[in-house]
Design an enzyme around this catalytic site. Structure first.
Site, PDB file in Angstrom:
ATOM      1  N   HIS A 127      85.037   1.221 -11.378  1.00 41.68           N
ATOM      2  CA  HIS A 127      84.143   0.213 -12.590  1.00 41.68           C
ATOM      3  C   HIS A 127      85.625   0.496 -13.542  1.00 41.68           C
ATOM      4  CE1 HIS A 127      83.205  -2.899 -14.358  1.00 41.68           C
ATOM      5  NE2 HIS A 127      82.829  -2.292 -15.513  1.00 41.68           N
ATOM      6  N   HIS A 132      88.369  -0.864 -15.540  1.00 41.26           N
ATOM      7  CA  HIS A 132      89.458  -1.082 -17.054  1.00 41.26           C
ATOM      8  C   HIS A 132      90.286  -0.732 -18.440  1.00 41.26           C
ATOM      9  CE1 HIS A 132      84.730  -2.909 -18.980  1.00 41.26           C
ATOM     10  NE2 HIS A 132      84.548  -1.824 -17.748  1.00 41.26           N
ATOM     11  N   GLU A 173      84.134  -7.795 -18.653  1.00 36.10           N
ATOM     12  CA  GLU A 173      83.588  -7.858 -17.596  1.00 36.10           C
ATOM     13  C   GLU A 173      83.799  -8.318 -16.510  1.00 36.10           C
ATOM     14  OE1 GLU A 173      82.810  -5.164 -16.022  1.00 36.10           O
ATOM     15  OE2 GLU A 173      81.691  -3.412 -17.861  1.00 36.10           O
ATOM     16  N   SER A 192      86.944  -4.474 -10.025  1.00 37.95           N
ATOM     17  CA  SER A 192      86.645  -3.649  -9.489  1.00 37.95           C
ATOM     18  C   SER A 192      85.921  -4.104  -7.414  1.00 37.95           C
ATOM     19  CB  SER A 192      86.434  -2.505 -10.290  1.00 37.95           C
ATOM     20  OG  SER A 192      85.540  -3.239 -10.504  1.00 37.95           O
TER      21      SER A 192
END
Length: 299
Positions: A127, A132, A173, A192
């Site tokens: 993740h 990111h 996010e 993700s």
């Protein structure tokens, strides 16, 4: 995001960083990364913002196995001046903001196990790094993330962390972006996640609303399931202009005392791309006697 905590784990530096210790990863852990990478890599093209795919290429993240943070940071530093540092888990808000403000992205070093492939409670290295880091190779988004960290340090002194946390949640996010060929995903929590990458764009259930900073900062969010509302930005440049290049203190004061909005709320002034049916969310409100198997989101 960070969290409100005070006790630094044993072995962590004052800034809560630890060594990645890349050599300790097992063949099974590298294989898990490859399995997740292959699954997302096949599904994301055409769904994710092109800048994300460009970041994967710039950072050469298509190589097999879990990335070595030193090599990854070397490439990222050349692109935008950022680096990736390992931490033992969630870190205090002030530490998190300080790292971002200084162009350091904190990442957990553990990877999920096979029984957690579709859901885990705490973000893992897939993740944090796959989700990111590619966009940190984009200069505008890299500037946004640094400015977010700087804004977090200011918000901490204004009692506005919760408001700012909502901005992170609904952009970094779980953000969507509008481009010439339609809506695309860019938020790491979506990128993700195999399931949410499909849900966020294709499912008729969630609302998809135009980005509005005041509206967003009043809106609650779900931490343990797919989102009921997504906010759509027009561009990374516009996101940077509206949030990072504006003094948010007057906005915090304006919102102080205003009621929070439900995750599925629709307001008369909303710019609605999709008015969701909320069918998925309603289906999760199952009677106690029903099975709760597979009740979590795919992460």
């Amino acid at each position: 995001m960070g969290q409100d905590m005070h006790e630094r784990p044993k072995g962590a530096a004052e800034d809560w960083t630890i060594a990645q210790d890349w050599g300790r990863y097992t063949a099974a852990e590298h294989a898990m990364w490859d399995r997740l990478f292959e699954r997302q890599g096949k599904m994301l093209p055409g769904r994710v913002v092109p800048e994300f795919m460009a970041g994967l290429d710039i950072l050469r993240m298509d190589k097999p196995g879990i990335p070595n943070f030193d090599a990854l940071s070397e490439r990222l530093m050349k692109a935008t001046g950022w680096q990736v540092v390992a931490v033992p888990g969630l870190v205090p808000d002030a530490v998190f903001f300080d790292h971002l403000a200084n162009r350091r992205f904190v990442a957990g070093r553990f990877i999920r196990t096979p029984d957690q492939i579709d859901y885990l409670e705490e973000p893992d290295i897939f993740h944090d790094v796959f989700g990111h880091v590619p966009l940190l190779a984009n200069p505008v988004f890299a500037d946004y993330m640094q400015a977010y960290g700087q804004g977090g340090l200011r918000a901490d002194g204004l009692g506005a962390i919760e408001r700012l946390a909502r901005l992170y949640w609904y952009t970094v996010e779980f953000g969507l972006i509008r481009q010439d060929d339609g809506l695309k995903v860019y938020g790491a929590g979506i990128v993700s996640s195999y399931g949410e990458s499909l849900f966020a764009l294709d499912d008729p259930s969630p609302h998809r609303l135009g980005f509005d900073l005041r509206r967003l900062m009043r809106t609650n969010y779900k931490i343990d399931d797919y989102q009921q509302s997504y906010f759509v930005i027009d561009s990374f440049e516009d996101l940077l202009r509206q949030t990072a290049q504006t003094d948010l203190a007057p906005l915090y004061a304006e919102l102080d005392g205003q009621p929070d909005l439900a995750t599925d709320a629709l307001l008369p002034g909303d710019r609605v791309f999709t008015r969701g049916t909320q069918a998925y969310a309603h289906s999760r409100r199952r009677p106690v006697h029903e099975s709760a198997e597979d009740a979590g989101p795919v992460s």
